[in-house]
Design an enzyme around this catalytic site. Structure first.
Site, PDB file in Angstrom:
ATOM      1  N   PHE A 250     -37.154  15.199 -74.392  1.00  0.00           N
ATOM      2  CA  PHE A 250     -38.101  14.112 -74.123  1.00  0.00           C
ATOM      3  C   PHE A 250     -38.225  13.121 -75.262  1.00  0.00           C
ATOM      4  O   PHE A 250     -38.658  11.982 -75.067  1.00  0.00           O
ATOM      5  CB  PHE A 250     -39.490  14.693 -73.837  1.00  0.00           C
ATOM      6  CG  PHE A 250     -40.205  15.178 -75.087  1.00  0.00           C
ATOM      7  CD1 PHE A 250     -41.010  14.322 -75.821  1.00  0.00           C
ATOM      8  CD2 PHE A 250     -40.052  16.478 -75.532  1.00  0.00           C
ATOM      9  CE1 PHE A 250     -41.653  14.750 -76.979  1.00  0.00           C
ATOM     10  CE2 PHE A 250     -40.691  16.925 -76.681  1.00  0.00           C
ATOM     11  CZ  PHE A 250     -41.493  16.055 -77.406  1.00  0.00           C
TER      12      PHE A 250
ATOM     13  N   LYS B   3     -29.175  15.024 -66.553  1.00  0.00           N
ATOM     14  CA  LYS B   3     -30.526  15.495 -66.270  1.00  0.00           C
ATOM     15  C   LYS B   3     -31.412  15.114 -67.448  1.00  0.00           C
ATOM     16  O   LYS B   3     -31.430  15.773 -68.484  1.00  0.00           O
ATOM     17  CB  LYS B   3     -30.592  17.008 -66.070  1.00  0.00           C
ATOM     18  CG  LYS B   3     -31.947  17.447 -65.467  1.00  0.00           C
ATOM     19  CD  LYS B   3     -32.296  18.898 -65.736  1.00  0.00           C
ATOM     20  CE  LYS B   3     -32.968  19.102 -67.066  1.00  0.00           C
ATOM     21  NZ  LYS B   3     -34.313  18.430 -67.178  1.00  0.00           N
TER      22      LYS B   3
ATOM     23  N   GLU C  85     -37.920  15.579 -67.718  1.00  0.00           N
ATOM     24  CA  GLU C  85     -38.860  15.265 -66.650  1.00  0.00           C
ATOM     25  C   GLU C  85     -40.181  14.710 -67.194  1.00  0.00           C
ATOM     26  O   GLU C  85     -41.027  14.243 -66.422  1.00  0.00           O
ATOM     27  CB  GLU C  85     -39.139  16.519 -65.815  1.00  0.00           C
ATOM     28  CG  GLU C  85     -39.874  17.640 -66.526  1.00  0.00           C
ATOM     29  CD  GLU C  85     -38.970  18.524 -67.387  1.00  0.00           C
ATOM     30  OE1 GLU C  85     -39.450  19.583 -67.818  1.00  0.00           O
ATOM     31  OE2 GLU C  85     -37.806  18.152 -67.621  1.00  0.00           O
TER      32      GLU C  85
ATOM     33  N   SER D 278     -34.512  21.936 -77.775  1.00  0.00           N
ATOM     34  CA  SER D 278     -35.025  23.015 -78.604  1.00  0.00           C
ATOM     35  C   SER D 278     -33.992  24.123 -78.785  1.00  0.00           C
ATOM     36  O   SER D 278     -33.061  24.276 -77.981  1.00  0.00           O
ATOM     37  CB  SER D 278     -36.293  23.604 -77.980  1.00  0.00           C
ATOM     38  OG  SER D 278     -35.967  24.332 -76.792  1.00  0.00           O
TER      39      SER D 278
ATOM     40  N   CYS E 172     -36.204  15.751 -84.107  1.00  0.00           N
ATOM     41  CA  CYS E 172     -35.477  16.902 -84.643  1.00  0.00           C
ATOM     42  C   CYS E 172     -34.954  16.619 -86.040  1.00  0.00           C
ATOM     43  O   CYS E 172     -34.533  17.530 -86.749  1.00  0.00           O
ATOM     44  CB  CYS E 172     -34.319  17.292 -83.717  1.00  0.00           C
ATOM     45  SG  CYS E 172     -33.005  16.064 -83.625  1.00  0.00           S
TER      46      CYS E 172
ATOM     47  N   GLU F 297     -40.451  25.198 -85.968  1.00  0.00           N
ATOM     48  CA  GLU F 297     -40.390  23.741 -85.902  1.00  0.00           C
ATOM     49  C   GLU F 297     -41.666  23.273 -85.213  1.00  0.00           C
ATOM     50  O   GLU F 297     -41.851  23.467 -84.009  1.00  0.00           O
ATOM     51  CB  GLU F 297     -39.157  23.284 -85.126  1.00  0.00           C
ATOM     52  CG  GLU F 297     -38.981  21.779 -85.112  1.00  0.00           C
ATOM     53  CD  GLU F 297     -37.716  21.339 -84.389  1.00  0.00           C
ATOM     54  OE1 GLU F 297     -37.235  20.234 -84.680  1.00  0.00           O
ATOM     55  OE2 GLU F 297     -37.218  22.098 -83.540  1.00  0.00           O
TER      56      GLU F 297
END
Length: 504
Positions: free
Chosen positions: A156, A180, A183, A233, A288, A388
Site C-alpha cells: 500500500f 494485484k 486493496e 512485508s 521500507c 519493523e
C-alpha cells in the site's frame, strides 16, 4: 472506476484493455485516513476473474512477444509523457487514500516515472551476445526472450511507484502482465493503468485484479504465470516466495527492513539531522527504506537534544496541507499497532524522549495520526528494534566508534538500506566496504538508487537473486536462449559420421 458526488467510487478490475466490473460478493471500503470517509469500494476477485485475467494475458502474449522493440519503446515514451502530465492528479489520488503529503506523493510519482523512462531504453537493454566462428563456420549467440505472463503484487505504501517497479520493464521486455495492487489504496494504481493504455499498451497486455491473500495465492499457483514480483512485508513476502517457487515460477520478493543511519561526529550537523528526520518521519514512517534507527557515534550523541527539538517542531496534518511534514497512518489498525509498540518500548526500558501517541489534528480528529516519536537507550533485544514499526518512531542508539556501529548493524538480520553522514572520505569508504547491507547512502538519507541501477536489498530483506529496476530487471523478465548455428555451403562435402562432442 465510477463515482457520484454522494457515493464512493466503485473500483473495477481491468481486463482486456477495459474496466471489468466484478461479480464478487466480497468488497472492501477504501477510506481517507485523515477523515475516515469512505472514498471507494474495491472488489476481491473471484477465481473465475483471476483465471480470465491470466487467460487474457496469455492470449495477448502471442502477438505482443513479436512486437518490435521499437514499437514497445514508443509506448513507454508516450507513457512517461502522460505520467508527467498527470503527476498532480496521481498525487491527489495517492494522498486521498494513503495519507502521505502531496509533496511526498508527487515525489513518489517522480520516482515511478524514472523507471518508465528507463524502460524507454529497452532497444539497447534487451540485446543478446554473439561469438562468430566459435568453431569453424559455427556461430553461437544468445537471445533475451520474454517469459510469458508475469504477475506483480504490491504493498500500500507506494501505490504508483511500486507498480512502476514491475509492469513497465516486464511489458517492455515483451511479456504480458497481471497486477494485484494493494486493496487499501487502489485508485492511483488504476489511473496509472489507464494512462498506460492511453499510451498504446494493447488490450490484454496489462491487466489488474483486486483482492487479498486468497487472490495473491491464486497468482502464485496459476500454471500460466511464469514470473512473479512482490514488494511488501517479510511475513507475506516469505509466503509468496515459497508458494510461487514451489509452483515453478521465477520470483523476486522485496520485503521488510530495519534501516540504520550512522551519524559521525564530523558530519555536517544540520544536514545530518534534517536528512535523518526526513527519512525517519516522512510518509509517517511508512517506507521500507525509512531510517528508523539512528546510530550516533562518539560526540554525536550530544546532538540528541537538538534531534528531539527538531522532531517536536515537525508539523503533522492531512496530506492536503502542503505545510505538513507527515500525514496520517493508512488505517486505524496501523495506528493501533504503532501505539502498542510505543507502549512496549516503554515497558521494556527504552527512554521515551518524545511521545506522538496523543497527536490530534484540529478539524481531523478522526484521522489516524501519530506524531514524531523518539526513543533513546534502545537495545537490540527490544520489540521496537526487532520489529519493523512502519510508523513515525525513531530509535536512537549511541556507540563509541564507527567499528561499533558497523558491528551493531551487521548483527541485524535485515539488509535493505543504510546511510552514513560524515565529512570523512575514509570513514565513508570503510563503512561502504564493511557494512553487510545491500544499499548504502553516503550523506544520502534514503539510498534507493536511480532506476537504471537495480534495487539491491539483501539478506532477510530480499528473496531471489534479481531485484527490480536496472539490468537485473531485464534479466528477471527475460529468459536466455542460446543458439549454435552452422550453415553449409551448397554442395559442400560431408566428412562422414562424427561421434565425438568436439566442434572444430
Amino acid at each position: 472506476m465510477t463515482a457520484s458526488a454522494s457515493q464512493p467510487a466503485t473500483i473495477h478490475h481491468f481486463i482486456g484493455g477495459k474496466p471489468y466490473p466484478s461479480r464478487s460478493t466480497e468488497w472492501r471500503d477504501v477510506t481517507n485516513p485523515a477523515t475516515q470517509e469512505v472514498v471507494a469500494r474495491v472488489p476481491f476477485a473471484t477465481r473465475e476473474e483471476v483465471d480470465l485475467a491470466v487467460a487474457t494475458a496469455q492470449e495477448a502474449f502471442q502477438t505482443w512477444r513479436s512486437t518490435s522493440l521499437g514499437a514497445r519503446m514508443r509506448v513507454m515514451l508516450r507513457l512517461q509523457n502522460l505520467i508527467r502530465e498527470h503527476t498532480a492528479e496521481l498525487a491527489q489520488l495517492i494522498t486521498r487514500e494513503h495519507g502521505k503529503t502531496l509533496p511526498d506523493a508527487e515525489g513518489e510519482v517522480g520516482r515511478g516515472l524514472e523507471v518508465v523512462e528507463h524502460a524507454c531504453s529497452i532497444t539497447t537493454l534487451q540485446l543478446g551476445e554473439i561469438a562468430e566462428n566459435a568453431a569453424t563456420g559455427v556461430d553461437v549467440y544468445n537471445l533475451m526472450q520474454p517469459l510469458g505472463v508475469g504477475a506483480g503484487i504490491t504493498a500500500f505504501n507506494f501505490p504508483v511507484m511500486l507498480p512502476c517497479f514491475m509492469f513497465p520493464m516486464a511489458i517492455a521486455c515483451g511479456n504480458t502482465f497481471v497486477l494485484k495492487p494493494s486493496e487499501q489504496d487502489p485508485s492511483s494504481t488504476m489511473r496509472l493503468v489507464e494512462l498506460a493504455h492511453e499510451a498504446g499498451v494493447p488490450p490484454g497486455v496489462l491487466n489488474v485484479v483486486h483482492g487479498g491473500p486468497e487472490v495473491a495465492d491464486m497468482l502464485c499457483d496459476h500454471p500460466d504465470i511464469k514470473a512473479l514480483s512482490f514488494i511488501g512485508s517479510t511475513h507475506v513476502g516469505t509466503h509468496i516466495y515459497r508458494r510461487a517457487s514451489e509452483a515453478g515460477k521465477r520470483v523476486q520478493s522485496m520485503m521488510g527492513a530495519k534501516n540504520h543511519c550512522v551519524v559521525m561526529p564530523d558530519a555536517p550537523k544540520e544536514h545530518a539531522l534534517n536528512n535523518l528526520l526526513g527519512s525517519a518521519f516522512g510518509a509517517a514512517g511508512q517506507r521500507c527504506m525509512a531510517n528508523s534507527v539512528a546510530v550516533l557515534v562518539g560526540a554525536a550523541r550530544d546532538w540528541l537534544p537538538e534531534l528531539v527539538d527538531k522532531s517536536r517542531a515537525m508539523k503533522v496534518g492531512p496530506g492536503t496541507d502542503r505545510r505538513a511534514d507527515l500525514g496520517p497512518l493508512v488505517n486505524p489498525r496501523a495506528k493501533q499497532r504503532v501505539v502498542d509498540l510505543i507502549a512496549a518500548g516503554q515497558a521494556q526500558g527504552a527512554r521515551l524522549l518524545l511521545d506522538g501517541r496523543d497527536c490530534v489534528v484540529p478539524g481531523h480528529e478522526k484521522g489516524n495520526f501519530v506524531g514524531p516519536t523518539v526513543f533513546a537507550d534502545v537495545t537490540d533485544a527490544m520489540d521496537i528494534y526487532q520489529q519493523e514499526i512502519f510508523g513515525p518512531v525513531l530509535n536512537v542508539v549511541c556507540v563509541d566508534t564507527l567499528e561499533d556501529a558497523i558491528a551493531f548493524i551487521n548483527r541485524n538480520p535485515n539488509g535493505n538500506g543504510t546511510s552514513i553522514f560524515t565529512s570523512s572520505g575514509w570513514a565513508a569508504r570503510k563503512y561502504q566496504h564493511d557494512i553487510n547491507v545491500g544499499q548504502v547512502g553516503i550523506n544520502v538519507p534514503i539510498p534507493v538508487p536511480v532506476a537504471y541501477f537495480s534495487f539491491t536489498g539483501s539478506r532477510a530483506s530480499k528473496l531471489g537473486d534479481l531485484g527490480p529496476n536496472g539490468k537485473q530487471a531485464v534479466q528477471f523478465w527475460t529468459q536466455t536462449k542460446t543458439v549454435t548455428a552452422r550453415w553449409y555451403e551448397e554442395g559442400a562435402r560431408s566428412d562422414g559420421v562424427n561421434t565425438t562432442i568436439t566442434m572444430k
